[in-house]
Design a protein around this motif. Structure first.
Motif, PDB file in Angstrom:
ATOM      1  N   LYS A   1       0.833  -1.213   0.000  1.00 17.51           N
ATOM      2  CA  LYS A   1       0.000   0.000   0.000  1.00 17.51           C
ATOM      3  C   LYS A   1       0.859   1.251   0.000  1.00 17.51           C
ATOM      4  N   GLU A   2       1.891   1.275   0.835  1.00 14.27           N
ATOM      5  CA  GLU A   2       2.760   2.448   0.930  1.00 14.27           C
ATOM      6  C   GLU A   2       3.506   2.710  -0.377  1.00 14.27           C
ATOM      7  N   LYS A   3       3.903   1.664  -1.065  1.00 16.00           N
ATOM      8  CA  LYS A   3       4.725   1.811  -2.267  1.00 16.00           C
ATOM      9  C   LYS A   3       3.911   1.821  -3.562  1.00 16.00           C
ATOM     10  N   GLY A   4       2.607   1.704  -3.437  1.00  9.49           N
ATOM     11  CA  GLY A   4       1.765   1.830  -4.616  1.00  9.49           C
ATOM     12  C   GLY A   4       1.798   0.621  -5.542  1.00  9.49           C
ATOM     13  N   ILE A   5       2.146  -0.552  -4.999  1.00  8.53           N
ATOM     14  CA  ILE A   5       2.082  -1.765  -5.830  1.00  8.53           C
ATOM     15  C   ILE A   5       0.897  -2.602  -5.329  1.00  8.53           C
ATOM     16  N   TYR A   6       0.781  -3.836  -5.795  1.00  5.21           N
ATOM     17  CA  TYR A   6      -0.425  -4.615  -5.519  1.00  5.21           C
ATOM     18  C   TYR A   6      -0.107  -5.897  -4.767  1.00  5.21           C
ATOM     19  N   ALA A   7      -1.101  -6.365  -4.009  1.00  2.25           N
ATOM     20  CA  ALA A   7      -0.931  -7.569  -3.197  1.00  2.25           C
ATOM     21  C   ALA A   7      -2.113  -8.504  -3.387  1.00  2.25           C
ATOM     22  N   PHE A   8      -1.900  -9.761  -3.012  1.00  2.00           N
ATOM     23  CA  PHE A   8      -2.971 -10.751  -2.967  1.00  2.00           C
ATOM     24  C   PHE A   8      -3.143 -11.202  -1.521  1.00  2.00           C
ATOM     25  N   GLY A   9      -4.396 -11.407  -1.127  1.00  2.00           N
ATOM     26  CA  GLY A   9      -4.686 -11.903   0.213  1.00  2.00           C
ATOM     27  C   GLY A   9      -4.674 -13.419   0.252  1.00  2.00           C
ATOM     28  N   ALA A  10      -4.619 -13.962   1.468  1.00  2.00           N
ATOM     29  CA  ALA A  10      -4.498 -15.412   1.638  1.00  2.00           C
ATOM     30  C   ALA A  10      -5.471 -15.956   2.671  1.00  2.00           C
ATOM     31  N   VAL A  11      -6.082 -17.064   2.346  1.00  2.00           N
ATOM     32  CA  VAL A  11      -6.927 -17.893   3.218  1.00  2.00           C
ATOM     33  C   VAL A  11      -8.292 -17.252   3.472  1.00  2.00           C
ATOM     34  N   SER A  12      -8.319 -15.988   3.834  1.00  2.00           N
ATOM     35  CA  SER A  12      -9.563 -15.234   3.977  1.00  2.00           C
ATOM     36  C   SER A  12      -9.576 -14.099   2.958  1.00  2.00           C
ATOM     37  N   ASP A  13     -10.742 -13.547   2.698  1.00  2.00           N
ATOM     38  CA  ASP A  13     -10.862 -12.418   1.776  1.00  2.00           C
ATOM     39  C   ASP A  13     -10.298 -11.178   2.476  1.00  2.00           C
ATOM     40  N   GLN A  14      -9.154 -10.684   2.013  1.00  2.00           N
ATOM     41  CA  GLN A  14      -8.447  -9.606   2.713  1.00  2.00           C
ATOM     42  C   GLN A  14      -8.535  -8.258   2.001  1.00  2.00           C
ATOM     43  N   ASN A  15      -9.441  -8.131   1.058  1.00  2.00           N
ATOM     44  CA  ASN A  15      -9.582  -6.858   0.349  1.00  2.00           C
ATOM     45  C   ASN A  15      -9.858  -5.704   1.307  1.00  2.00           C
ATOM     46  N   LYS A  16     -10.623  -5.968   2.371  1.00  2.00           N
ATOM     47  CA  LYS A  16     -10.985  -4.901   3.299  1.00  2.00           C
ATOM     48  C   LYS A  16      -9.776  -4.307   4.027  1.00  2.00           C
ATOM     49  N   LEU A  17      -8.663  -5.044   4.066  1.00  2.00           N
ATOM     50  CA  LEU A  17      -7.471  -4.521   4.739  1.00  2.00           C
ATOM     51  C   LEU A  17      -6.858  -3.356   3.976  1.00  2.00           C
ATOM     52  N   ALA A  18      -7.005  -3.393   2.650  1.00  2.00           N
ATOM     53  CA  ALA A  18      -6.479  -2.316   1.799  1.00  2.00           C
ATOM     54  C   ALA A  18      -7.194  -2.418   0.443  1.00  2.00           C
ATOM     55  N   PRO A  19      -8.381  -1.852   0.326  1.00  2.00           N
ATOM     56  CA  PRO A  19      -9.211  -2.035  -0.868  1.00  2.00           C
ATOM     57  C   PRO A  19      -8.569  -1.602  -2.182  1.00  2.00           C
ATOM     58  N   ASP A  20      -7.651  -0.632  -2.128  1.00  2.00           N
ATOM     59  CA  ASP A  20      -6.998  -0.171  -3.356  1.00  2.00           C
ATOM     60  C   ASP A  20      -5.687  -0.903  -3.634  1.00  2.00           C
ATOM     61  N   THR A  21      -5.372  -1.873  -2.783  1.00  2.00           N
ATOM     62  CA  THR A  21      -4.095  -2.602  -2.909  1.00  2.00           C
ATOM     63  C   THR A  21      -4.297  -4.099  -3.127  1.00  2.00           C
ATOM     64  N   VAL A  22      -5.215  -4.689  -2.383  1.00  2.00           N
ATOM     65  CA  VAL A  22      -5.457  -6.135  -2.468  1.00  2.00           C
ATOM     66  C   VAL A  22      -6.397  -6.411  -3.642  1.00  2.00           C
ATOM     67  N   VAL A  23      -5.840  -6.932  -4.717  1.00  2.00           N
ATOM     68  CA  VAL A  23      -6.596  -7.160  -5.951  1.00  2.00           C
ATOM     69  C   VAL A  23      -7.646  -8.245  -5.739  1.00  2.00           C
ATOM     70  N   THR A  24      -7.233  -9.337  -5.126  1.00  2.00           N
ATOM     71  CA  THR A  24      -8.132 -10.440  -4.798  1.00  2.00           C
ATOM     72  C   THR A  24      -7.419 -11.318  -3.782  1.00  2.00           C
ATOM     73  N   SER A  25      -8.060 -12.401  -3.364  1.00  2.00           N
ATOM     74  CA  SER A  25      -7.474 -13.330  -2.397  1.00  2.00           C
ATOM     75  C   SER A  25      -7.853 -14.752  -2.773  1.00  2.00           C
ATOM     76  N   PHE A  26      -7.026 -15.702  -2.372  1.00  2.00           N
ATOM     77  CA  PHE A  26      -7.512 -17.083  -2.415  1.00  2.00           C
ATOM     78  C   PHE A  26      -8.099 -17.375  -1.042  1.00  2.00           C
ATOM     79  N   VAL A  27      -9.252 -18.029  -1.028  1.00  2.00           N
ATOM     80  CA  VAL A  27     -10.038 -18.142   0.201  1.00  2.00           C
ATOM     81  C   VAL A  27     -10.413 -19.597   0.472  1.00  2.00           C
ATOM     82  N   LEU A  28     -10.166 -20.034   1.686  1.00  2.00           N
ATOM     83  CA  LEU A  28     -10.694 -21.320   2.133  1.00  2.00           C
ATOM     84  C   LEU A  28     -12.149 -21.112   2.524  1.00  2.00           C
TER      85      LEU A  28
END
Length: 364
Positions: A261-288
């Motif tokens: 988020k600080e550096k303006g690049i993108y991340a993927f979340g893991a295990v749970s849907d983590q978009n809410k942690l950084a909506p403009d950074t977490v593109v999607t997540s793999f979710v159990l």
């Protein structure tokens, strides 16, 4: 009295005696019938009562203990544990007790402390729980044990080892298609876990499938609960050109997302849907999928057919898909839905179908 009158009188008396006799016979017959009716009614009631008493144990709600070394507050692995436990309560009506943040050194002691409390089912979430569960299960053969992300089994122990690499293959492919620098990153908690190795290998395989020149950076932290370590690892990869990073590092992974988020690049979340942690950074997540995670085990239990089995469910097309056995799905793209080119989205969907149809086999 004339002879005729006498005969009439005698006939009348005979008729009366006959009627009295018939009445007595009918009354006695009715009494016998009623006695038999009362007998059968009482016997039927006893049978019904025995039937109800016999069925009462079957109606008893199983008591479940859900134990994990993860933290329910980590928005990932631990959060999945809590959500899955809540689904067990709502879906099956079972009583569930929760315990998180169990230290690895206390796993065996914790298992025994719950086993002596007469729980019917003990769920141990975490690969490290496997061997201690096998040991404790021998001492408590009447308790059913389930290890999530486990590779152990015995008469009263079953494991679920989801093929998370099928989902991370898709994330690697997506990152590789979108990366401007042709460099992507992976940050893991501890490489000694076989499921984590599989997750990374799937990510790399997907990336190289769509672009063989993509560079895949990897860092293992040997720490699941240190946001600072996660952030420093991500910053190092960003300095090397990574513009997409997947973390599988529990609480440490939140540091990865913060760095992205600080550096303006993108991340993927893991295990749970983590978009809410950084909506403009977490593109999607793999979710159990917490709704379906334990269906395979509880179906066995409901059929009174629990056996030592290792289940390996893979990818599903959508959350809680009722037509597929998979328990891992890709979260929505949310705000990125209109930013990702349509041809890349189409390729992503095709790859997902190919994995589910076994046209693409993700290595283990």
């Amino acid at each position: 009295m004339t002879g005729m009158n006498k005969r009439l009188r005698i006939g009348h008396l005979s008729t009366q005696k006959s009627l009295v006799g018939i009445t007595i016979i009918i009354s006695l017959s009715w009494l016998v019938v009623m006695c038999h009716y009362d007998f059968f009614q009482e016997a039927y009631a006893q049978i019904q009562n025995q039937s109800v008493q016999t069925s009462i144990p079957d109606l008893k709600s199983p008591r479940v203990a859900y134990l994990t070394d993860g933290r329910f507050s980590d928005a990932g692995w631990g959060a999945f544990a809590y959500n899955a436990g809540q689904e067990i309560i709502s879906k099956y009506g079972y009583e569930v007790s929760f315990l998180d943040n169990v230290s690895i050194s206390n796993i065996e002691t914790t298992l025994k402390s719950y086993a002596v409390k007469d729980y019917d089912i003990i769920i141990a979430q975490g690969y490290e729980w496997g061997d201690p569960v096998i040991k404790v299960a021998k001492e408590y053969p009447d308790i059913k044990f389930v290890v999530f992300t486990g590779l152990v089994k015995s008469e009263n122990v079953a494991s679920i080892f989801p093929k998370q690499q099928e989902a991370t293959y898709l994330l690697g492919a997506l990152a590789s298609m979108l990366s401007k620098n042709h460099t992507i990153g992976f940050v893991g908690g501890d490489e000694k876990y076989p499921n984590l190795k599989n997750i990374y290998e799937g990510y790399k395989q997907g990336a190289l499938h769509v672009n063989s020149t993509t560079k895949v950076l990897v860092t293992y932290l040997s720490d699941w609960d240190n946001e600072t370590k996660g952030k420093l690892a991500a910053l190092s990869q960003i300095e090397q050109g990574a513009d997409f990073i997947l973390h599988v590092a529990d609480t440490s992974g939140q540091g990865v997302i913060n760095a992205a988020k600080e550096k303006g690049i993108y991340a993927f979340g893991a295990v749970s849907d983590q978009n809410k942690l950084a909506p403009d950074t977490v593109v999607t997540s793999f979710v159990l999928d917490p709704i379906k995670a334990y269906d395979s085990v509880f179906n066995m239990i409901s059929m009174n057919n629990f056996t030592g089995t290792i289940f390996t469910p893979g990818l599903e097309s959508t959350k809680n898909s009722t037509t597929e056995d998979g328990i891992i799905y890709i979260a929505p793209f949310y705000g990125f839905q209109n930013k990702i080119p349509k041809d890349i989205q189409a390729k992503f969907i095709q790859l997902s179908q190919d994995i589910r149809n076994k046209k693409i086999i993700v290595s283990e």
